[in-house]
Motif scaffolding. Structure first.
Motif, PDB file in Angstrom:
ATOM      1  N   ALA A 226       0.836  -1.200   0.000  1.00 40.19           N
ATOM      2  CA  ALA A 226       0.000   0.000   0.000  1.00 40.19           C
ATOM      3  C   ALA A 226       0.872   1.251   0.000  1.00 40.19           C
ATOM      4  O   ALA A 226       0.615   2.214  -0.743  1.00 40.19           O
ATOM      5  CB  ALA A 226      -0.926   0.000   1.217  1.00 40.19           C
ATOM      6  N   ASN A 227       1.905   1.259   0.839  1.00 38.48           N
ATOM      7  CA  ASN A 227       2.811   2.411   0.890  1.00 38.48           C
ATOM      8  C   ASN A 227       3.432   2.691  -0.476  1.00 38.48           C
ATOM      9  O   ASN A 227       3.511   3.843  -0.919  1.00 38.48           O
ATOM     10  CB  ASN A 227       3.929   2.163   1.916  1.00 38.48           C
ATOM     11  CG  ASN A 227       3.436   2.239   3.345  1.00 38.48           C
ATOM     12  OD1 ASN A 227       2.364   2.763   3.623  1.00 38.48           O
ATOM     13  ND2 ASN A 227       4.216   1.696   4.273  1.00 38.48           N
ATOM     14  N   ALA A 228       3.890   1.633  -1.136  1.00 34.55           N
ATOM     15  CA  ALA A 228       4.535   1.796  -2.442  1.00 34.55           C
ATOM     16  C   ALA A 228       3.557   2.318  -3.494  1.00 34.55           C
ATOM     17  O   ALA A 228       3.897   3.205  -4.287  1.00 34.55           O
ATOM     18  CB  ALA A 228       5.138   0.461  -2.895  1.00 34.55           C
ATOM     19  N   ALA A 229       2.340   1.777  -3.491  1.00 36.68           N
ATOM     20  CA  ALA A 229       1.343   2.195  -4.478  1.00 36.68           C
ATOM     21  C   ALA A 229       0.912   3.645  -4.257  1.00 36.68           C
ATOM     22  O   ALA A 229       0.785   4.421  -5.209  1.00 36.68           O
ATOM     23  CB  ALA A 229       0.122   1.270  -4.414  1.00 36.68           C
ATOM     24  N   ILE A 230       0.691   4.016  -2.986  1.00 35.60           N
ATOM     25  CA  ILE A 230       0.272   5.380  -2.675  1.00 35.60           C
ATOM     26  C   ILE A 230       1.392   6.369  -2.990  1.00 35.60           C
ATOM     27  O   ILE A 230       1.160   7.447  -3.547  1.00 35.60           O
ATOM     28  CB  ILE A 230      -0.155   5.482  -1.197  1.00 35.60           C
ATOM     29  CG1 ILE A 230      -1.421   4.638  -0.969  1.00 35.60           C
ATOM     30  CG2 ILE A 230      -0.416   6.930  -0.796  1.00 35.60           C
ATOM     31  CD1 ILE A 230      -1.766   4.444   0.500  1.00 35.60           C
TER      32      ILE A 230
END
Length: 254
Positions: A226-230
């Motif tokens: 999630a961190n990478a995508a956001i």
């Protein structure tokens, strides 16, 4: 005649090579400039980010920044290939409400190298949209598709921005984000899905119960993805704005 030609060429070269020192930049109302030489630049930048909040709520047309409340995201992909939740999740037509209620509570800036660390809080974020999920949860294959709703309460978030100076064809300098890292913590969360594949049967209801009963574990497993995508989304979002704001607009002594 040769001397005249040489003189004209020299003048033209000076014009072409002239930098932004002789250019006057207009400071828009949504920007509070800060100075690299200011020993309290962290406080200044904090004030600047908080000053931006009402403008981000309405959107800033001259730099093509849409409203962040609600924030609309066309497509977001998360992939997690390790742990108990090995899934690929595609989210689209996503709408997130509550982003304009942020409060900046920490800024640590290394303006010489264009590196900025941000800490901020969001009291409540509500997200809805479409989703498609495939993969394995524990040892069970999962395939799900439909609508989702999520509520996150008391969000503590952090961002690390690694920037670099960039010049356009007219020699005007800008800051471009090279790397962006995001992390977050949630106090409370709740999920709901309407699975069009398993809707109305025991699998669909079991999935809703599973999501809410294991929310903390799911978030912990999926957080790196999630961190990478956001971060990927917001890096593009922020660069589209920063590359329309010359450094001299928000850092006059840069």
């Amino acid at each position: 005649m040769k001397m005249i030609v040489v003189y004209i060429l020299v003048v033209l070269l000076k014009v072409v090579s002239a930098d932004e020192k002789n250019t006057t930049f207009t400071t828009p109302e949504y920007i509070i400039p800060c100075y690299k030489s200011d020993p309290e630049i962290n406080k200044c930048l904090e004030h600047t980010f908080n000053h931006l909040r009402p403008y981000l709520l309405n959107g800033i047309q001259d730099i093509n920044v849409p409203s962040i409340d609600p924030l609309k995201i066309d497509r977001l992909v998360m992939e997690n290939g390790q742990g108990a939740f090995r899934i690929r999740a595609l989210f689209h037509n996503v709408t997130a409400a509550g982003g304009s209620n942020y409060t900046i509570n920490k800024i640590k800036a290394d303006i010489v190298n264009y590196n900025i660390e941000l800490g901020f809080k969001l009291p409540r974020v509500e997200i809805k949209g479409k989703y498609e999920v495939s993969g394995n949860v524990l040892l069970f294959p999962v395939r799900s598709k439909g609508d989702f709703w999520a509520i996150f309460v008391d969000v503590d978030a952090a961002a690390k921005i690694y920037g670099k100076e960039f010049k356009d064809k007219s020699n005007t300098r800008y800051m471009r984000i090279e790397k962006l890292f995001i992390d977050f913590k949630l106090q409370k969360s709740r999920f709901r899905v309407r699975d069009v594949i398993n809707h109305g049967n025991i699998i669909g209801e079991a999935m809703n119960q599973f999501l809410n009963s294991n929310a903390n574990e799911i978030i912990a497993e999926m957080k790196p993805a999630a961190n990478a995508a956001i971060a990927k989304h917001f890096k593009a979002f922020l660069n589209s704005a920063l590359l329309k704001l010359p450094l001299k607009v928000w850092l006059p002594d840069a």
